[in-house]
Design a protein around this motif. Structure first.
Motif, PDB file in Angstrom:
ATOM      1  N   ARG A  43      26.822  20.992  -3.956  1.00 39.86           N
ATOM      2  CA  ARG A  43      26.279  21.306  -5.268  1.00 39.86           C
ATOM      3  C   ARG A  43      25.920  19.993  -5.946  1.00 39.86           C
ATOM      4  O   ARG A  43      26.770  19.132  -6.141  1.00 39.86           O
ATOM      5  CB  ARG A  43      27.293  22.086  -6.118  1.00 39.86           C
ATOM      6  N   ARG A 101      24.186  19.346 -11.998  1.00 37.53           N
ATOM      7  CA  ARG A 101      23.420  20.373 -12.678  1.00 37.53           C
ATOM      8  C   ARG A 101      23.667  20.344 -14.183  1.00 37.53           C
ATOM      9  O   ARG A 101      24.799  20.201 -14.623  1.00 37.53           O
ATOM     10  CB  ARG A 101      23.755  21.759 -12.120  1.00 37.53           C
ATOM     11  N   GLU A 119      27.549  21.017 -15.516  1.00 35.88           N
ATOM     12  CA  GLU A 119      28.320  21.963 -14.708  1.00 35.88           C
ATOM     13  C   GLU A 119      29.633  21.371 -14.204  1.00 35.88           C
ATOM     14  O   GLU A 119      29.684  20.225 -13.763  1.00 35.88           O
ATOM     15  CB  GLU A 119      27.492  22.413 -13.498  1.00 35.88           C
ATOM     16  N   LEU A 141      20.797  29.214 -10.798  1.00 31.46           N
ATOM     17  CA  LEU A 141      19.433  28.715 -10.703  1.00 31.46           C
ATOM     18  C   LEU A 141      18.465  29.819 -11.080  1.00 31.46           C
ATOM     19  O   LEU A 141      18.698  30.996 -10.792  1.00 31.46           O
ATOM     20  CB  LEU A 141      19.126  28.249  -9.278  1.00 31.46           C
ATOM     21  N   GLN A 196      18.305  25.339 -14.118  1.00 30.45           N
ATOM     22  CA  GLN A 196      19.635  25.936 -14.053  1.00 30.45           C
ATOM     23  C   GLN A 196      20.172  26.250 -15.454  1.00 30.45           C
ATOM     24  O   GLN A 196      19.789  25.615 -16.439  1.00 30.45           O
ATOM     25  CB  GLN A 196      20.608  25.030 -13.315  1.00 30.45           C
TER      26      GLN A 196
END
Length: 242
Positions: free
Chosen positions: A23, A26, A35, A44, A52
């Motif tokens: 990941r 984000r 995030e 997303l 996002q």
């Protein structure tokens, strides 16, 4: 010098059988929240696969301003799907596979772009250039083995922004938001296979907050993890923070 990945020599089969999905960094496109996957995973946008959100509420409130770029991206993908299968479009599902590849390897691709543009030493490069990654396609039954890295190039960022003004405007919007938050801007990674391309924008923290060393073997590491079907890339950190 040791490879620029803490787990470079791990056996590929252990991750191919039980892939641990990466990941990347984000940020919610509406409220700017960062995030924390251990608490809550961001979603997303299903249309463009590059924006996002931290919640359905943020996604809904952002839709009026996101609608134009999202529908533009979706239309490009739909047009590519309708192209006849051939040298430029070796598989009718290539668009879907390329989107999945970019999402799956987001951490690796972002790290490669950071190293390729030497942002640790020259943060200003982020506004001048971008990383172009050309992929080769293999119709493998396992999704993690469908692509290999053929070539990588450093190209002017105008190669992306001038060819598609709407994408350029979206990158500029992300750039301004990142700078307001104290970052250096938006790194652009362009992934291409045949006649299909996927733009991956990455908002980058100040180099002082990033613990990676500057590495010259980034292309070799990128090729290794993609060819091995691995999604567990972990960059070596020089501080306890990593």
């Amino acid at each position: 010098m040791a490879p620029a990945a803490a787990n470079y020599y791990s056996h590929p089969s252990t991750t191919a059988s039980h892939p641990q999905k990466q990941r990347g960094y984000r940020v919610c496109d509406t409220c700017g929240a960062v995030e924390n996957p251990t608490i809550q995973k961001f979603r997303l946008c299903g249309g463009c696969m590059t924006t996002q959100y931290c919640s359905p509420e943020c996604q809904k409130s952002h839709w009026p301003s996101h609608k134009v770029i999202c529908q533009h991206t979706a239309a490009q993908m739909s047009g590519a799907k309708q192209q006849p299968v051939g040298a430029a479009y070796p598989d009718e599902n290539l668009v879907k596979y390329l989107r999945k590849f970019t999402s799956t390897h987001s951490s690796l691709l972002g790290w490669a772009g950071f190293q390729a543009l030497q942002l640790k030493r020259m943060p200003s490069n982020i506004r001048q250039n971008c990383l172009l990654i050309e992929l080769g396609y293999n119709p493998h039954a396992e999704s993690l083995f469908r692509f290999t890295v053929s070539r990588t190039h450093i190209v002017p960022r105008s190669y992306v922004t001038d060819n598609d003004p709407l994408v350029g405007a979206d990158i500029e919007r992300r750039e301004e938001r990142c700078r307001r938050a104290g970052g250096i801007g938006t790194l652009v990674v362009l992934v291409q296979c045949g006649g299909i391309s996927q733009v991956m924008p990455v908002e980058v923290d100040p180099p002082a907050k990033i613990s990676w060393d500057q590495r010259e073997d980034w292309a070799e590491v990128l090729q290794h993890f993609v060819a091995s079907g691995r999604t567990d890339f972990k960059p070596i950190s020089t501080t306890a923070r990593g």
